[in-house]
Design a protein around this motif. Sequence first.
Motif, short mmCIF file in Angstrom:
data_model
loop_
_atom_site.label_atom_id
_atom_site.label_comp_id
_atom_site.label_asym_id
_atom_site.label_seq_id
_atom_site.Cartn_x
_atom_site.Cartn_y
_atom_site.Cartn_z
N LEU A 199 6.16 28.29 34.40
CA LEU A 199 5.12 27.58 33.66
C LEU A 199 4.96 26.17 34.19
N PRO A 200 3.79 25.55 34.04
CA PRO A 200 3.63 24.16 34.51
C PRO A 200 4.68 23.24 33.88
N THR A 201 5.29 22.40 34.72
CA THR A 201 6.40 21.54 34.29
C THR A 201 7.42 22.40 33.54
N ALA A 202 8.05 23.29 34.28
CA ALA A 202 8.93 24.32 33.72
C ALA A 202 10.12 23.73 32.99
N GLU A 203 10.42 22.46 33.22
CA GLU A 203 11.54 21.83 32.51
C GLU A 203 11.40 21.90 31.00
N THR A 204 10.17 21.92 30.50
CA THR A 204 9.97 21.93 29.05
C THR A 204 10.42 23.25 28.42
N PHE A 222 10.58 17.95 41.38
CA PHE A 222 11.57 17.85 42.45
C PHE A 222 10.94 17.25 43.70
N ASN A 223 9.63 17.40 43.88
CA ASN A 223 8.95 16.83 45.03
C ASN A 223 9.15 15.32 45.15
N PHE A 224 9.18 14.62 44.01
CA PHE A 224 9.20 13.15 44.09
C PHE A 224 10.36 12.49 43.34
N VAL A 225 11.04 13.21 42.45
CA VAL A 225 12.27 12.69 41.82
C VAL A 225 13.35 13.78 41.91
N PRO A 226 13.76 14.13 43.11
CA PRO A 226 14.70 15.26 43.26
C PRO A 226 16.02 15.06 42.54
N GLU A 227 16.54 13.84 42.54
CA GLU A 227 17.83 13.62 41.87
C GLU A 227 17.71 13.86 40.37
N PHE A 228 16.63 13.37 39.76
CA PHE A 228 16.40 13.59 38.34
C PHE A 228 16.24 15.08 38.05
N ALA A 229 15.46 15.77 38.88
CA ALA A 229 15.22 17.20 38.68
C ALA A 229 16.50 17.99 38.75
N LEU A 230 17.35 17.66 39.71
CA LEU A 230 18.63 18.36 39.86
C LEU A 230 19.57 18.06 38.69
N LEU A 245 17.49 17.02 25.88
CA LEU A 245 16.51 16.44 24.96
C LEU A 245 16.23 14.98 25.29
N ARG A 246 17.26 14.25 25.70
CA ARG A 246 17.05 12.85 26.07
C ARG A 246 16.12 12.74 27.28
N LYS A 247 16.34 13.56 28.26
CA LYS A 247 15.51 13.50 29.47
C LYS A 247 14.09 14.02 29.22
N ALA A 298 0.25 4.43 35.21
CA ALA A 298 1.10 4.89 34.10
C ALA A 298 2.23 5.77 34.62
N LEU A 299 1.93 6.61 35.58
CA LEU A 299 2.96 7.47 36.16
C LEU A 299 4.00 6.65 36.91
N THR A 300 3.55 5.65 37.64
CA THR A 300 4.46 4.78 38.38
C THR A 300 5.44 4.08 37.46
N VAL A 301 4.95 3.58 36.34
CA VAL A 301 5.81 2.93 35.35
C VAL A 301 6.82 3.92 34.79
N LEU A 302 6.38 5.11 34.53
CA LEU A 302 7.25 6.16 33.98
C LEU A 302 8.38 6.50 34.96
N ILE A 303 8.04 6.61 36.22
CA ILE A 303 9.05 6.93 37.25
C ILE A 303 10.04 5.77 37.39
N LYS A 304 9.56 4.56 37.38
CA LYS A 304 10.46 3.41 37.48
C LYS A 304 11.41 3.36 36.28
N GLY A 305 10.96 3.87 35.15
CA GLY A 305 11.78 3.86 33.95
C GLY A 305 13.03 4.72 34.06
N ILE A 306 13.03 5.69 34.98
CA ILE A 306 14.23 6.52 35.16
C ILE A 306 14.96 6.12 36.45
N GLY A 307 14.62 4.93 36.97
CA GLY A 307 15.34 4.38 38.10
C GLY A 307 14.94 4.89 39.46
N HIS A 308 13.68 5.33 39.60
CA HIS A 308 13.22 5.84 40.88
C HIS A 308 12.01 5.03 41.36
#
Length: 308
Positions: A199-204, A222-230, A245-247, A298-308
């Motif tokens: 499903l789209p964004t299968a993490e959910t 995983f394409n752009f935040v592989p460490e977070f995805a793993l 749930l936190r992530k 908005a996406l850029t800010v979101l990504i920076k928020g998880i340290g990427h």
Amino acid sequence: MTAYTPAELGRRLGSGLLSFPVTHFRGAEHGHSFDEDAYREHVARLGAHEVAGLFAAGGTGEFFSLTVPEVERVVTVAAAAAPEGTPVLAPVGYGTATAVEMARAAERAGADGILLFPPYLTEAPQDGLAAHVEAVCAATNLGVIVYSRANAVYRADTMARLAESCPNLIAFKDGVGDIDAMTRLYTKLGDRLTYIGGLPTAETFALPYLELGVTTYSSAIFNFVPEFALSFYADVRARRHDEVLRKLDEFVLPYTEIRNRKSGYAVSIVKAGLAATGYHAGPVRPPLTDLEPDELDALTVLIKGIGH
């Protein structure tokens, strides 16, 4: 020649995280042509991580926007660029005759397996869908994954028939999200198949699906935040509910809110994520459209928020 038998490939895919690399394109002034060098670098970069398989030219890779010769070229480049031992799977789709040709092309391109997309445009009964799968499986020695979604939703009894008639049918990828149907399928076939969340964004859906035998899923992020995805995948497999749930709250669900703003953004937002992290993949091809500038911000800010 693939290093995996179909059975070996099925086990490998079920053992870890999967991903669909985006396909790199040049700008409109260059006709949105395939940017082979940038794509090769991207596949090699993704393959350097612990990933169980890469699906070249798949849904996130804009399969629907590629010509048949382009699909073979993209898969050829991916198979050559992926580190040794990283399975590369090729897309197959459209009508049955074209799908058979594409399955043979996947072998020429050096793919390790095949993802069978729904037939183009038309609806079909279960017997017709089964005949479609059987024709593709008979045309190749590669392991085949059926993608159940849209106009090709396979019932449990159909999959049981196919599992019997097609030894190289190795996996079922769910793009519907019907818990009842997945329960029936897993109850009927158990470990005969590998089950993949699609499903789209299968993490959910990853945590509840794990209880239904779905041990892996295809991660677009995983394409752009592989460490977070793993890390997210590891939390799912370890059933660390609080971390999952936190992530979800920290990144995944806000990400899906941007994704849901326009049709087609499930692909567009992945290319935007690469741009936000300094790895440009070029624009999406029509009929998709790229994110608006404020959405990219908005996406850029979101990504920076998880340290990427």
